[in-house]
Design an enzyme around this catalytic site. Structure first.
Site, PDB file in Angstrom:
ATOM      1  N   LYS A 233       0.845  -0.981   0.112  1.00 53.12           N
ATOM      2  CA  LYS A 233      -0.451  -0.062   0.024  1.00 53.12           C
ATOM      3  C   LYS A 233       0.825   1.755   0.000  1.00 53.12           C
ATOM      4  O   LYS A 233       1.385   1.459   1.524  1.00 53.12           O
ATOM      5  CB  LYS A 233      -0.772   0.059   1.318  1.00 53.12           C
ATOM      6  CG  LYS A 233      -1.599   0.890   1.977  1.00 53.12           C
ATOM      7  CD  LYS A 233      -2.565   1.490   2.421  1.00 53.12           C
ATOM      8  CE  LYS A 233      -3.591   2.809   2.863  1.00 53.12           C
ATOM      9  NZ  LYS A 233      -4.342   2.529   3.704  1.00 53.12           N
TER      10      LYS A 233
ATOM     11  N   GLU B 282      -9.582   3.708   2.010  1.00 56.90           N
ATOM     12  CA  GLU B 282      -8.322   3.980   0.391  1.00 56.90           C
ATOM     13  C   GLU B 282      -7.444   3.268   0.390  1.00 56.90           C
ATOM     14  O   GLU B 282      -7.475   2.860  -1.359  1.00 56.90           O
ATOM     15  CB  GLU B 282      -8.395   5.385   0.255  1.00 56.90           C
ATOM     16  CG  GLU B 282      -6.614   5.920   0.983  1.00 56.90           C
ATOM     17  CD  GLU B 282      -6.786   5.333   2.512  1.00 56.90           C
ATOM     18  OE1 GLU B 282      -7.797   5.481   3.473  1.00 56.90           O
ATOM     19  OE2 GLU B 282      -5.190   4.829   2.979  1.00 56.90           O
TER      20      GLU B 282
ATOM     21  N   ASP C 269       0.833   6.131   5.767  1.00 58.69           N
ATOM     22  CA  ASP C 269       0.730   5.440   5.120  1.00 58.69           C
ATOM     23  C   ASP C 269       1.337   4.334   4.224  1.00 58.69           C
ATOM     24  O   ASP C 269       0.465   3.936   2.797  1.00 58.69           O
ATOM     25  CB  ASP C 269      -1.239   6.266   4.463  1.00 58.69           C
ATOM     26  CG  ASP C 269      -2.049   4.983   4.635  1.00 58.69           C
ATOM     27  OD1 ASP C 269      -2.054   4.045   5.422  1.00 58.69           O
ATOM     28  OD2 ASP C 269      -2.973   5.776   4.574  1.00 58.69           O
TER      29      ASP C 269
ATOM     30  N   LYS D 234      -9.917  13.317   8.680  1.00 59.06           N
ATOM     31  CA  LYS D 234     -10.047  12.520   9.522  1.00 59.06           C
ATOM     32  C   LYS D 234      -9.415  13.693  10.140  1.00 59.06           C
ATOM     33  O   LYS D 234      -9.219  14.295  10.005  1.00 59.06           O
ATOM     34  CB  LYS D 234      -8.223  12.190   8.899  1.00 59.06           C
ATOM     35  CG  LYS D 234      -8.372  10.661   9.203  1.00 59.06           C
ATOM     36  CD  LYS D 234      -6.668   9.826   8.515  1.00 59.06           C
ATOM     37  CE  LYS D 234      -6.843   8.537   7.697  1.00 59.06           C
ATOM     38  NZ  LYS D 234      -7.327   7.086   8.720  1.00 59.06           N
TER      39      LYS D 234
ATOM     40  N   ASP E 256     -11.810   7.122   3.656  1.00 58.26           N
ATOM     41  CA  ASP E 256     -11.618   6.587   4.493  1.00 58.26           C
ATOM     42  C   ASP E 256     -10.494   5.325   4.398  1.00 58.26           C
ATOM     43  O   ASP E 256      -9.330   4.888   4.876  1.00 58.26           O
ATOM     44  CB  ASP E 256     -10.804   7.458   5.354  1.00 58.26           C
ATOM     45  CG  ASP E 256      -9.491   7.223   6.692  1.00 58.26           C
ATOM     46  OD1 ASP E 256      -8.822   7.237   6.233  1.00 58.26           O
ATOM     47  OD2 ASP E 256      -9.853   7.610   7.709  1.00 58.26           O
TER      48      ASP E 256
ATOM     49  N   ASP F 131      -2.587  10.517   4.138  1.00 62.14           N
ATOM     50  CA  ASP F 131      -4.111   9.943   4.170  1.00 62.14           C
ATOM     51  C   ASP F 131      -4.576  10.808   4.306  1.00 62.14           C
ATOM     52  O   ASP F 131      -4.668  10.730   5.899  1.00 62.14           O
ATOM     53  CB  ASP F 131      -4.016   8.163   4.944  1.00 62.14           C
ATOM     54  CG  ASP F 131      -5.572   7.758   4.804  1.00 62.14           C
ATOM     55  OD1 ASP F 131      -6.562   8.333   4.353  1.00 62.14           O
ATOM     56  OD2 ASP F 131      -5.647   6.772   5.313  1.00 62.14           O
TER      57      ASP F 131
ATOM     58  N   ARG G 106      -7.681  -0.232   1.005  1.00 59.70           N
ATOM     59  CA  ARG G 106      -8.393  -1.470   0.169  1.00 59.70           C
ATOM     60  C   ARG G 106      -8.828  -1.616  -0.806  1.00 59.70           C
ATOM     61  O   ARG G 106      -8.507  -2.149  -2.590  1.00 59.70           O
ATOM     62  CB  ARG G 106      -9.696  -2.376   1.129  1.00 59.70           C
ATOM     63  CG  ARG G 106     -10.343  -0.845   1.055  1.00 59.70           C
ATOM     64  CD  ARG G 106     -10.886  -0.922   2.522  1.00 59.70           C
ATOM     65  NE  ARG G 106     -11.224  -1.268   3.508  1.00 59.70           N
ATOM     66  CZ  ARG G 106     -11.491  -0.734   4.781  1.00 59.70           C
ATOM     67  NH1 ARG G 106     -12.448  -2.207   5.015  1.00 59.70           N
ATOM     68  NH2 ARG G 106     -11.072  -0.811   6.464  1.00 59.70           N
TER      69      ARG G 106
HETATM   70  N1  BES Z   1      -5.117   4.862   6.762  1.00 63.79           N
HETATM   71  C1  BES Z   1      -6.060   4.212   7.567  1.00 63.79           C
HETATM   72  C2  BES Z   1      -5.358   2.983   8.528  1.00 63.79           C
HETATM   73  C3  BES Z   1      -4.245   3.326   9.530  1.00 63.79           C
HETATM   74  C4  BES Z   1      -5.178   4.243  10.946  1.00 63.79           C
HETATM   75  C5  BES Z   1      -3.357   2.525  10.175  1.00 63.79           C
HETATM   76  C6  BES Z   1      -4.074   4.429  11.496  1.00 63.79           C
HETATM   77  C7  BES Z   1      -2.422   2.860  11.459  1.00 63.79           C
HETATM   78  C8  BES Z   1      -3.485   4.017  11.919  1.00 63.79           C
HETATM   79  C9  BES Z   1      -6.713   3.260   7.004  1.00 63.79           C
HETATM   80  O1  BES Z   1      -6.683   4.099   5.733  1.00 63.79           O
HETATM   81  C10 BES Z   1      -7.786   3.811   7.218  1.00 63.79           C
HETATM   82  O2  BES Z   1      -8.041   5.240   7.377  1.00 63.79           O
HETATM   83  N2  BES Z   1      -9.045   3.266   8.114  1.00 63.79           N
HETATM   84  C11 BES Z   1     -10.464   3.218   8.546  1.00 63.79           C
HETATM   85  C12 BES Z   1     -10.587   2.187   7.858  1.00 63.79           C
HETATM   86  C13 BES Z   1     -11.862   2.632   8.398  1.00 63.79           C
HETATM   87  C14 BES Z   1     -12.831   3.760   7.512  1.00 63.79           C
HETATM   88  C15 BES Z   1     -13.486   1.646   7.297  1.00 63.79           C
HETATM   89  C16 BES Z   1      -9.871   2.989   9.599  1.00 63.79           C
HETATM   90  O3  BES Z   1      -9.452   2.090  10.522  1.00 63.79           O
HETATM   91  O4  BES Z   1     -10.611   3.818  10.958  1.00 63.79           O
HETATM   92 ZN    ZN Z   2      -5.344   4.817   4.795  1.00 61.14          ZN
HETATM   93 MN    MN Z   3      -7.422   6.009   5.707  1.00 62.53          MN
END
Ligand code: BES
Ligand code: ZN
Ligand code: MN
Length: 469
Positions: free
Chosen positions: A236, A320, A259, A248, A318, A241, A322
């Site tokens: 990834k 993104e 990220d 966020k 968010d 992000d 996947r």
């Molecule tokens: N990059 C983040 C996940 C993340 C956040 C990894 C903090 C490590 C630390 C990812 O893109 C994300 O924002 N995921 C969301 C998914 C949700 C919107 C379903 C999450 O984990 O909150």
């Molecule tokens: Zn992310």
């Molecule tokens: Mn995200």
């Protein structure tokens, strides 16, 4: 710009004997009395006035009559060896050249050298005053220095990439790093940029990345003998992000330069594999984007047609990671490689489940799962399996598209994210997905706060065992 010399030698560990090298004796808390009783009276009193107990982090200097260092005694605590014990010792010692008195097994000698060298890691690129202390360890024949240096170069490459702020590590910079790596190892590289992504059908990658100033791209590296077993790594590469329109909060955004941690991991692992000359045909795929906000940003509710042909409803901008990964995984599946491994800083839920130091992995191959778990312990590289629990697939149902990019409940978020990815890995290809944090939340010996490589040593050792020439 990002600067890193990939072929640079690791200077803090060497096999060259050095005449003036100072010996280090390791004493654990359990052997303290036995060891002390064998010392002369003056030395016993030196141990006493220094209140040396054999704890981790204690270093006792025995001087020569001239005032130089005669030898060192370092505490090893009550437990077993770990690389971080040696990071701690190296951090504490004054500048100089050292060797270990102990005759360690190859495994312990390798990790002692690894830990020692990791104490030297600093991300000081933007600092005027750099710490230049040089603490060198001369290793014995029992240490596989080539292998250890490979672990180190892979790890510091991954850390450096994560630590570099997005202003100097956008999709174009990531592509430049990939190009340099490919050149170094005479690999082929193809980079699909901007609008071209749409022409080739990588719509999810373009959709997520289109609102950023720096255009999105898909990096595709191929290395090795075309007839060797095909192993594909996918990382990834979300260079930043913001969350997109589902923005966020600032506390969650502040570390989001990391990220692209998955991309950093597969480049670090790629460095290890290529410099070790494993007998595989390696492919590295990195969708590199910035999930940013502008008038042309993708929106919640949009429906994207993926490279595989399935349609995806955007439940949340968010989620993104996947999205960009699914087109890369579908592309990876086309040539039916022997194994696909992806690394991604995919979910906050993985952190809720296992904390920041243990990375969950998901795989459709139970034998491989058991092997990775065993190796990870051996490699001081903590991983733990989580299930691809199929009944949760229903949480990704959409009424408007073939799949939604988020689960209908927040529960089991790391699993639903993994299940989303799974639906893009076709042809029953063995596949492992690692949801890594890629970051040390606080500083420890050999592990400064910031970028960290997680799981790449385990995967590397798995590949070395299976595909060494
Ligand atoms: N990059 C983040 C996940 C993340 C956040 C990894 C903090 C490590 C630390 C990812 O893109 C994300 O924002 N995921 C969301 C998914 C949700 C919107 C379903 C999450 O984990 O909150
Ligand atoms: Zn992310
Ligand atoms: Mn995200």
């Amino acid at each position: 710009m990002f600067r890193y010399n990939y072929s640079e030698d690791v200077k803090s560990i060497t096999s060259k004997p050095y005449k003036g090298s100072i010996s280090i004796t390791l004493i654990g808390t359990g052997e303290l009395d036995h060891w002390k009783n064998k010392l002369g009276r003056k030395q016993q009193s030196w141990v006493k006035v220094n209140t040396f107990k054999g704890n981790v982090g204690e270093v006792l200097i025995f001087s020569t009559i001239e005032g130089g260092i005669d030898h060192i005694v370092a505490g090893k605590g009550a437990g077993d060896y770990s690389p971080w014990l040696f990071s701690r010792i190296a951090e504490t010692l004054p500048e100089g050249s050292y060797h270990l008195k102990e005759n360690l097994s190859e495994h312990d000698a390798n990790f002692a050298a690894f830990g020692w060298a990791m104490a030297d890691y600093k991300y000081d690129h933007y600092l005027k005053d750099k710490d230049t202390k040089s603490v060198i360890l001369t290793v014995g024949d029992n240490c596989n220095l080539t292998r250890v240096k490979s672990w180190i170069r892979g790890t510091i490459l991954a850390r450096d990439l994560v630590n570099t702020p997005t202003c100097d590590m956008g999709p174009d910079d990531l592509a430049l790093v990939a190009e340099r790596l490919a050149k170094q190892f005479k690999a082929k590289i193809e980079i699909t940029r901007g609008e071209e992504l749409l022409i080739k059908g990588y719509n999810t990658i373009h959709t997520v990345g289109r609102a950023a100033e720096k255009e999105p791209c898909l990096i595709d590296i191929k290395w090795g003998n075309e007839k060797a077993p095909k192993i594909t790594l996918v990382g990834k590469g979300v260079c930043f992000d913001t969350g997109g329109l589902d923005i966020k909060p600032s506390g969650a955004m502040v570390t989001m330069k990391k990220d692209m941690g998955g991309a950093a991991h597969v480049l670090g692992l790629g460095q290890m594999i290529m410099e070790s000359g494993l007998d595989i045909r390696l492919r590295i795929l990195i969708p590199a984007v910035e999930n940013n906000i502008a008038g042309n940003a993708f929106r919640p509710g949009d429906i994207i047609k993926s490279y595989k042909g399935t349609t995806i409803e955007v439940g949340n901008t968010d989620a993104e990671g996947r999205l960009v990964l699914c087109d890369a995984l579908a592309l990876a599946s086309e040539e039916i490689p022997e194994l696909i491994i992806d690394f991604a800083t995919l979910t906050g839920a993985a952190r809720v489940a296992l904390g920041t130091e243990v990375s969950p992995y998901f795989t459709n191959d139970s034998k491989l799962s058991a092997e990775l778990l065993k190796l990870s312990e051996n490699e001081y590289d903590p991983l733990w399996p989580l299930p691809l629990y199929l009944p949760y697939e229903k949480l990704l149902n959409s009424t408007l598209a073939d799949i939604n990019n988020i689960g209908s409940t927040g529960f089991g978020g790391a699993i639903t994210a993994a299940l989303f990815l799974k639906s893009f890995v076709t042809n029953d290809i063995p596949w492992v997905h690692l949801d890594v944090y890629a970051w040390n939340a606080s500083a420890a010996a050999g592990k400064p706060k910031g970028g960290e490589a997680m799981g790449i040593r385990t995967v590397f050792e798995y590949l070395v065992k299976k595909y060494s020439k």
